[in-house]
Design a protein around this motif. Sequence first.
Motif, PDB file in Angstrom:
ATOM      1  N   LEU A 502       0.856  -1.183   0.000  1.00  0.00           N
ATOM      2  CA  LEU A 502       0.000   0.000   0.000  1.00  0.00           C
ATOM      3  C   LEU A 502       0.888   1.227   0.000  1.00  0.00           C
ATOM      4  CD1 LEU A 502      -2.572  -1.062   2.772  1.00  0.00           C
ATOM      5  CD2 LEU A 502      -2.531  -1.683   0.342  1.00  0.00           C
ATOM      6  N   LEU A 503       0.665   2.130  -0.958  1.00  0.00           N
ATOM      7  CA  LEU A 503       1.564   3.271  -1.116  1.00  0.00           C
ATOM      8  C   LEU A 503       0.745   4.556  -1.214  1.00  0.00           C
ATOM      9  CD1 LEU A 503       4.494   4.248  -1.524  1.00  0.00           C
ATOM     10  CD2 LEU A 503       4.200   3.837  -3.981  1.00  0.00           C
ATOM     11  N   GLY A 504       0.916   5.419  -0.219  1.00  0.00           N
ATOM     12  CA  GLY A 504       0.284   6.733  -0.251  1.00  0.00           C
ATOM     13  C   GLY A 504       1.265   7.767  -0.772  1.00  0.00           C
ATOM     14  N   LEU A 505       0.848   8.558  -1.760  1.00  0.00           N
ATOM     15  CA  LEU A 505       1.708   9.591  -2.347  1.00  0.00           C
ATOM     16  C   LEU A 505       1.065  10.956  -2.181  1.00  0.00           C
ATOM     17  CD1 LEU A 505       2.673   7.888  -5.763  1.00  0.00           C
ATOM     18  CD2 LEU A 505       3.982   7.888  -3.626  1.00  0.00           C
ATOM     19  N   SER A 506       1.853  11.927  -1.782  1.00  0.00           N
ATOM     20  CA  SER A 506       1.364  13.301  -1.671  1.00  0.00           C
ATOM     21  C   SER A 506       2.262  14.219  -2.488  1.00  0.00           C
ATOM     22  CB  SER A 506       1.364  13.750  -0.204  1.00  0.00           C
ATOM     23  OG  SER A 506       0.958  15.104  -0.112  1.00  0.00           O
ATOM     24  N   PHE A 507       1.656  14.856  -3.505  1.00  0.00           N
ATOM     25  CA  PHE A 507       2.386  15.775  -4.374  1.00  0.00           C
ATOM     26  C   PHE A 507       2.175  17.210  -3.903  1.00  0.00           C
ATOM     27  CE2 PHE A 507       1.739  12.037  -6.985  1.00  0.00           C
ATOM     28  CZ  PHE A 507       2.928  11.924  -7.694  1.00  0.00           C
ATOM     29  N   LYS A 508       3.226  17.976  -3.951  1.00  0.00           N
ATOM     30  CA  LYS A 508       3.135  19.414  -3.676  1.00  0.00           C
ATOM     31  C   LYS A 508       3.876  20.151  -4.785  1.00  0.00           C
ATOM     32  CE  LYS A 508       2.680  19.021   1.332  1.00  0.00           C
ATOM     33  NZ  LYS A 508       3.195  19.416   2.678  1.00  0.00           N
ATOM     34  N   ARG A 509       3.190  21.126  -5.383  1.00  0.00           N
ATOM     35  CA  ARG A 509       3.782  21.842  -6.507  1.00  0.00           C
ATOM     36  C   ARG A 509       3.541  23.334  -6.372  1.00  0.00           C
ATOM     37  NH1 ARG A 509       7.882  21.721 -10.139  1.00  0.00           N
ATOM     38  NH2 ARG A 509       7.331  22.818 -12.045  1.00  0.00           N
ATOM     39  N   GLU A 510       4.627  24.081  -6.383  1.00  0.00           N
ATOM     40  CA  GLU A 510       4.595  25.540  -6.376  1.00  0.00           C
ATOM     41  C   GLU A 510       5.458  26.024  -7.525  1.00  0.00           C
ATOM     42  OE1 GLU A 510       6.092  26.459  -2.540  1.00  0.00           O
ATOM     43  OE2 GLU A 510       4.285  25.802  -1.470  1.00  0.00           O
ATOM     44  N   PRO A 511       5.362  27.312  -7.888  1.00  0.00           N
ATOM     45  CA  PRO A 511       6.128  27.796  -9.044  1.00  0.00           C
ATOM     46  C   PRO A 511       7.608  27.451  -8.997  1.00  0.00           C
ATOM     47  CG  PRO A 511       4.560  29.464  -8.356  1.00  0.00           C
ATOM     48  CD  PRO A 511       4.473  28.366  -7.339  1.00  0.00           C
ATOM     49  N   LYS A 512       8.225  27.468  -7.826  1.00  0.00           N
ATOM     50  CA  LYS A 512       9.659  27.215  -7.750  1.00  0.00           C
ATOM     51  C   LYS A 512       9.984  25.996  -6.889  1.00  0.00           C
ATOM     52  CE  LYS A 512      11.060  32.010  -8.525  1.00  0.00           C
ATOM     53  NZ  LYS A 512      11.851  33.160  -8.006  1.00  0.00           N
ATOM     54  N   ASN A 513       8.986  25.167  -6.639  1.00  0.00           N
ATOM     55  CA  ASN A 513       9.240  24.032  -5.770  1.00  0.00           C
ATOM     56  C   ASN A 513       8.313  22.868  -6.117  1.00  0.00           C
ATOM     57  OD1 ASN A 513      10.373  22.650  -3.462  1.00  0.00           O
ATOM     58  ND2 ASN A 513       8.429  23.043  -2.417  1.00  0.00           N
ATOM     59  N   PHE A 514       8.905  21.674  -6.148  1.00  0.00           N
ATOM     60  CA  PHE A 514       8.133  20.447  -6.335  1.00  0.00           C
ATOM     61  C   PHE A 514       8.599  19.442  -5.295  1.00  0.00           C
ATOM     62  CE2 PHE A 514       8.076  16.084  -7.959  1.00  0.00           C
ATOM     63  CZ  PHE A 514       6.706  15.922  -8.146  1.00  0.00           C
ATOM     64  N   ASP A 515       7.631  18.776  -4.662  1.00  0.00           N
ATOM     65  CA  ASP A 515       8.001  17.781  -3.661  1.00  0.00           C
ATOM     66  C   ASP A 515       7.031  16.608  -3.723  1.00  0.00           C
ATOM     67  OD1 ASP A 515       9.524  16.677  -1.654  1.00  0.00           O
ATOM     68  OD2 ASP A 515       8.376  17.606  -0.044  1.00  0.00           O
ATOM     69  N   LEU A 516       7.534  15.468  -3.327  1.00  0.00           N
ATOM     70  CA  LEU A 516       6.740  14.251  -3.284  1.00  0.00           C
ATOM     71  C   LEU A 516       7.117  13.488  -2.021  1.00  0.00           C
ATOM     72  CD1 LEU A 516       4.909  11.988  -4.390  1.00  0.00           C
ATOM     73  CD2 LEU A 516       6.861  11.201  -5.767  1.00  0.00           C
ATOM     74  N   THR A 517       6.126  13.256  -1.167  1.00  0.00           N
ATOM     75  CA  THR A 517       6.355  12.460   0.027  1.00  0.00           C
ATOM     76  C   THR A 517       5.520  11.184  -0.059  1.00  0.00           C
ATOM     77  OG1 THR A 517       4.608  13.688   1.183  1.00  0.00           O
ATOM     78  CG2 THR A 517       6.873  14.446   1.479  1.00  0.00           C
ATOM     79  N   TYR A 518       5.915  10.201   0.745  1.00  0.00           N
ATOM     80  CA  TYR A 518       5.205   8.925   0.658  1.00  0.00           C
ATOM     81  C   TYR A 518       5.139   8.239   2.011  1.00  0.00           C
ATOM     82  CZ  TYR A 518       9.463   6.094   1.109  1.00  0.00           C
ATOM     83  OH  TYR A 518      10.604   5.495   1.581  1.00  0.00           O
ATOM     84  N   LYS A 519       4.218   7.312   2.095  1.00  0.00           N
ATOM     85  CA  LYS A 519       4.112   6.431   3.254  1.00  0.00           C
ATOM     86  C   LYS A 519       3.685   5.078   2.724  1.00  0.00           C
ATOM     87  CE  LYS A 519       2.422   6.306   8.015  1.00  0.00           C
ATOM     88  NZ  LYS A 519       1.572   7.007   9.032  1.00  0.00           N
TER      89      LYS A 519
END
Length: 529
Positions: A502-519
């Motif tokens: 089971l893989l939870g993904l959370s994307f965050k995107r801003e003009p100068k920043n991209f991030d991806l966290t998971y559990k």
Amino acid sequence: MLLKLPIDISTFRKMRKSGYLYVDKTKYAYDLITGGNRYFLSRPRRFGKSLFVSTLREILHGNKELFEGLWIHNSDYNWEKYGVIEFDLSSLGIDSTETFKTGLCHALGEVVQDYSLEVEISTTNPELALRDVVKELYNRFGRVAILVDEYDNPILQVLKDANQAEEIRNATRRFFAAIKGMDAFIDFVFITGVSAFARAGLFSGINNLLDITLDNAYSNICGYTNEEVDSYFSDYIKEWCNLENISYDDLRLQIKTWYNGYTFGSNLFSVYNPFSFMNALRARSFKNFWFQSGTPNFLVEELKKEYRKEEYRIIDPEKFETTEESLGIFEVRATPLPSLMFQTGYLTIKNFDKGKKLYRLGYPNYEVKTALQTHLLGIFTQLDFISAERISLQLRAALIAGNIDEVITLIKQLFTNVPYQLHMKEEKFYHALLQVTFGAAGIKSQSEYSMSHGRIDLLLELPNVLYVIEIKLNSSVDVALDQVDQRHYYESLLVYGKPITLLGLSFKREPKNFDLTYKVKYINNSQEK
């Protein structure tokens, strides 16, 4: 001894004289010649169009001896000779209206030489040259046929320059209007191409041109049916089976998965891509032969255009629905994406709703799906095909190994390259992009997989493990994992007997920043993060 496989052979006479295998399509030729007189057929590249035109040419020339053992040889066909004018517009070096004119005149000059006609024709005006050649052939034979192969090649070659493409299209229209002007002298016309510019009025000058592209009676005119594969190629497949020590049925299933699936009618009869299929038989291996032979640059360039971004950035081709009329649209400046991808062979008909008169499209087979999604991934991430393919294969290996840290690193590496302007502040954008990413990696995936108590965002099936993925945008990764875990989305998958991640993904995107966290949580596995 097995006959030679006709890979890259599109000349009927050469195939029959030089020991090549020929799959008998002469019944279709008989039906066309005896049943009407003006036809248009659209099929993707490398699908046998040129071979069929060559077959028509030999029949119209009355060369019955070449057809011994084939269906038409034993039919009631009368074998009367036609004067035949043939144009292959892909071989004339056309890249402007001037070379269009000189190329056609050159082709007509070759007809004059082949028939030893006593006529001088224009070298700059193809309409006048056509008139003179048609009349001479009519006077000699009493019947004339015109065959045009790859009619749209000159337009497609310059499609990135819309003005030039329209100029060549208009020149093509004028030439076809000249064919109409000779209607009383011309008994048979057959035109092929990849695209359906016919819907844009290109062929409006030719009376009663019948478009057989989606005609059920001719859905198998090009390509090979399952029956033809087993009838003509079983000995080649058996040799491959012996080499790989695999059963005939197992290998046939793999061949079908890779290369079958093209459908050209509401009857949903499917055919194999002959080029890829025969290359696989020759090499005795499964590869993307069709793509390796040359991806049409105009399709890739079209997908890169600014106005296409709204179409493809949330693309899920297997959910496209369209009408028969829409499938036939091809305009120089704006062709609907489903029509473009269908006509070029990247999508095919998967279902037909008789009530709504709607066609549902999808990828024809594994070869096309993996290769096209790699190209789409490259367009999204601004990577070349080789780089996109390399990262996709690394992603597949990491998923099989259960190396989630590496999986996340690779996804970040890909998605960071997606321009901010292409990102949408919606979860469905990331659904679509992940679907393309996993498809490019050759992973069997299902988007929005329905359960009795909800839907899984993405389900991945690998040889040794299943992945249940929940996607969130600008939300806690705990929410993503809790949704798939607490609602027990995985329970119905336990019957497969595979470990489930089971893989939870959370994307965050801003003009100068991209991030991806998971559990992650492992079912039937003691590991848990």
